[in-house]
Design an enzyme around this catalytic site. Structure first.
Site, mmCIF file in Angstrom:
data_model
loop_
_atom_site.group_PDB
_atom_site.id
_atom_site.type_symbol
_atom_site.label_atom_id
_atom_site.label_comp_id
_atom_site.label_asym_id
_atom_site.label_seq_id
_atom_site.Cartn_x
_atom_site.Cartn_y
_atom_site.Cartn_z
ATOM 1 N N TYR A 147 -2.193 -0.487 10.458
ATOM 2 C CA TYR A 147 -2.066 -0.965 8.869
ATOM 3 C C TYR A 147 -1.013 -0.344 8.010
ATOM 4 C CZ TYR A 147 -3.722 -1.241 4.101
ATOM 5 O OH TYR A 147 -4.016 -1.465 2.727
ATOM 6 N N SER B 111 0.995 -1.086 -0.049
ATOM 7 C CA SER B 111 0.014 0.085 0.007
ATOM 8 C C SER B 111 0.745 1.341 0.062
ATOM 9 C CB SER B 111 -0.964 -0.010 1.423
ATOM 10 O OG SER B 111 -1.660 1.449 1.243
#
Length: 245
Positions: free
Chosen positions: A156, A143
Site C-alpha cells: 500500500y 496517503s
C-alpha cells in the site's frame, strides 16, 4: 450561480468515506457529480438519488480498463464533458510490515492493479476531455504512507508513493490540466472504525492531537481546485504526524 456550477466531476470510490464527502460537497457547490464504486451499488445509487438530477451513479472497477472506460463514457453521455477527476478509489489489506511472507504476490498485485494501474488508465483516458475544460483538474487521493514508511502494508505504501510521483509527472507533462494530490494521514472513516489503537496513537503523537476527518480531506481537495496556479502539489493532511514519525 454556485462556485462549481457548470462543472462536471467524477469521484471514484465515492459510495462512502472520503470519496462520498468530496462528491457531496462538490454537488452542494453546484457541480454535476458522478458517484462511483466497484461493488457498493446500493449505497452509490442512494447517494446519487439524494443529490438529485445533477448526479449519476456508475458501477465500475477502475482496475479493469473496459470498466473504467465505461465510467468515462457514461459521464460524457449524461453530462457531455468532464472538468474534474478525483481519483479516490483504492484497495488495501492490513499486513504488518515485518511479515513479508503475509504480503503474497496476489495481494501485492491487487494493490497495484487498483491503486496505481487503475488510476493511471482512467486518468489517461480522461485527459483529452479534461484538456477541453477551461480549468481541467485531477486530484489524486494518496496517503501519508506515500511520503513516510508507514501504512497498512508495504505494498500500500509503495503504491501511494507511486501515485505521488505520478502526480508530479502528469502535472509536468499535461498542462494546462492541473494535477495535484491530497495525502491524508489516518482518517476516521467506516473502514477504520475498528482501528481504535491506531486512532489513539495518532491522537497521542500528532501535533494537532486527532485523526483526520473526511471533511479535512474535502477542504484540502477544494483548496487545490480553487488555487488555479497550483499544480504538481502533494498536500499532506495529517495534523503534523509526518513531523514526528
Amino acid at each position: 450561480m454556485k462556485e462549481f456550477s457548470g462543472k462536471v466531476a467524477i469521484v471514484t470510490g465515492s459510495s462512502s468515506g472520503i470519496g462520498e464527502a468530496i462528491a457531496r460537497r462538490l454537488s452542494g457547490l453546484g457541480a454535476s457529480v458522478v458517484i462511483n464504486s466497484a461493488s457498493s451499488v446500493e449505497a452509490g445509487q442512494n447517494i446519487a438519488k439524494e443529490l438529485g438530477d445533477n448526479a449519476l451513479y456508475v458501477q465500475a472497477d477502475i482496475s479493469d480498463k473496459a470498466s473504467g472506460e465505461h465510467l468515462l463514457a457514461a459521464t460524457l453521455q449524461r453530462f457531455g464533458k468532464l472538468d474534474i477527476l478525483v481519483n479516490n478509489a483504492g484497495w488495501t489489506t492490513a499486513i504488518p510490515h515485518h511479515d513479508l511472507e503475509a504480503l503474497t504476490d496476489d495481494i501485492f498485485s491487487r494493490t497495484f492493479e487498483v491503486n496505481v494501474k487503475g488510476t493511471w488508465m482512467l486518468t489517461k483516458a480522461a485527459m483529452p476531455y479534461l484538456k477541453q475544460s477551461d480549468d481541467g483538474n485531477v486530484v489524486n487521493i494518496t496517503s501519508i504512507a506515500g511520503v513516510r514508511p508507514v501504512g497498512s502494508s508495504i505494498a500500500y505504501s509503495m503504491s501511494k508513493a507511486a501515485l505521488n510521483h505520478m502526480t508530479l509527472l502528469l502535472a509536468k507533462s499535461c498542462g494546462p490540466v492541473r494535477v495535484n494530490a491530497v495525502a491524508p494521514g489516518l482518517v476516521a472513516t467506516p473502514w477504520t472504525k475498528d482501528w481504535q489503537a491506531q486512532h489513539e496513537g495518532v491522537k497521542a503523537m500528532a501535533p494537532l492531537k486527532r485523526s483526520a476527518t473526511p471533511d479535512d480531506c474535502v477542504e484540502a481537495t477544494l483548496g487545490l481546485l480553487r488555487t488555479r496556479y497550483a499544480t504538481g502539489q502533494i498536500f499532506v493532511v495529517d495534523g503534523g504526524l509526518k513531523l514526528v514519525v
